[in-house]
Design a protein around this motif. Structure first.
Motif, PDB file in Angstrom:
ATOM      1  N   SER A 193     -20.966 -42.718  43.258  1.00 18.56           N
ATOM      2  CA  SER A 193     -20.362 -44.197  43.261  1.00 18.56           C
ATOM      3  C   SER A 193     -18.902 -44.119  43.615  1.00 18.56           C
ATOM      4  CB  SER A 193     -20.725 -44.869  42.049  1.00 18.56           C
ATOM      5  OG  SER A 193     -19.875 -44.226  41.040  1.00 18.56           O
ATOM      6  N   THR A 194     -18.230 -43.205  43.187  1.00 19.92           N
ATOM      7  CA  THR A 194     -16.791 -43.059  43.679  1.00 19.92           C
ATOM      8  C   THR A 194     -16.361 -42.439  44.945  1.00 19.92           C
ATOM      9  OG1 THR A 194     -16.377 -41.130  42.208  1.00 19.92           O
ATOM     10  CG2 THR A 194     -16.176 -43.427  41.346  1.00 19.92           C
ATOM     11  N   PRO A 230     -12.004 -40.320  38.645  1.00 20.15           N
ATOM     12  CA  PRO A 230     -12.738 -40.912  37.379  1.00 20.15           C
ATOM     13  C   PRO A 230     -12.911 -39.575  36.180  1.00 20.15           C
ATOM     14  CG  PRO A 230     -14.078 -40.791  39.348  1.00 20.15           C
ATOM     15  CD  PRO A 230     -12.748 -40.354  39.646  1.00 20.15           C
ATOM     16  N   HIS A 232      -9.496 -44.380  33.250  1.00 17.02           N
ATOM     17  CA  HIS A 232     -10.563 -43.695  34.274  1.00 17.02           C
ATOM     18  C   HIS A 232     -11.476 -43.008  33.654  1.00 17.02           C
ATOM     19  CE1 HIS A 232      -8.018 -44.986  37.888  1.00 17.02           C
ATOM     20  NE2 HIS A 232      -6.869 -44.239  37.366  1.00 17.02           N
ATOM     21  N   ALA A 255     -15.289 -42.995  32.658  1.00 23.23           N
ATOM     22  CA  ALA A 255     -16.156 -43.848  33.393  1.00 23.23           C
ATOM     23  C   ALA A 255     -17.065 -44.073  32.349  1.00 23.23           C
ATOM     24  CB  ALA A 255     -16.466 -42.916  34.906  1.00 23.23           C
TER      25      ALA A 255
END
Length: 212
Positions: A28-29, A124, A164, A166
């Motif tokens: 996702s990042t 993250p 950060h 997550a």
């Protein structure tokens, strides 16, 4: 969920579930992530079929991790091969023996050292806590020599304050392992897990900007 701006709190299951969580976060990042694991075990065993003892070695092999740090690792619960693999992968740990036996640093100092290792303005952070790190917690590996619930809450709170961080993953709680039976185990696990979730939420509410 992370891509949608949400912060997952994942409760239950084996610690092998850390691997799909790390896969999802990295995807996702679109980058490798940092991971802080509060755990007596590094879960860095050989790649011999997926199980709860090698979730993080698989994550490293799949290039999901930029940096991996184990807080409260028990030296006698990790074999020499796992510790050597950790070192070769560039991972770090602070052991239970360093903190509570040799007393070379306090729990708060250990948290601060771990924070320094996983702090990164653009990366993250996955926050993992194996509940068998907690003394007397009904878990897959019952531990009579671990950290207290308060110490676990303290760490979760401080890591949650990082912008950060997550997600929070609380693994391996096993109510049936309670010496007094399932009902006592459900009460014990329910209270401890609730307190850890509350500590995480309190930390997120006090989130501080990261300057790096």
């Amino acid at each position: 969920m992370v891509a949608a701006g949400l912060t997952p709190i994942v409760i239950g299951g084996g610690h092998n579930n850390a691997l799909p969580l790390l896969q999802a976060l990295a995807a996702s990042t679109a980058q490798p992530v940092n991971c802080l694991n509060i755990d007596p075990h590094a879960d860095f065993r050989p790649l011999e079929g997926r199980h709860s003892g090698n979730g993080f070695s698989y994550a490293m092999q799949q290039a999901l991790l930029q940096h991996y740090f184990v807080l409260g690792l028990h030296q006698q619960k990790n074999n020499a091969a796992s510790l050597k693999a950790l070192q070769q992968a560039g991972a770090d740990y602070l052991s239970y023996q360093q903190i509570f036996v040799a007393a070379t640093l306090s729990w708060q100092q250990a948290i601060e050292q771990a924070l320094e290792k996983v702090l990164s303005a653009n990366t993250p952070l996955a926050l993992e806590l194996d509940t068998d790190a907690i003394t007397g917690m009904p878990a897959s590996a019952l531990n009579y020599s671990g950290i207290s619930v308060s110490e676990a809450e303290q760490a979760v709170y401080q890591f949650a304050k990082l912008p950060h961080t997550a997600y929070l993953h609380l693994a391996e709680a096993a109510p049936a392992q309670h010496p007094a039976g399932l009902t006592a185990g459900l009460n014990h696990c329910g209270q401890v897990l609730s307190q850890l979730v509350q500590a995480f939420l309190l930390g997120k509410a006090q989130q501080v900007p990261l300057i790096r």
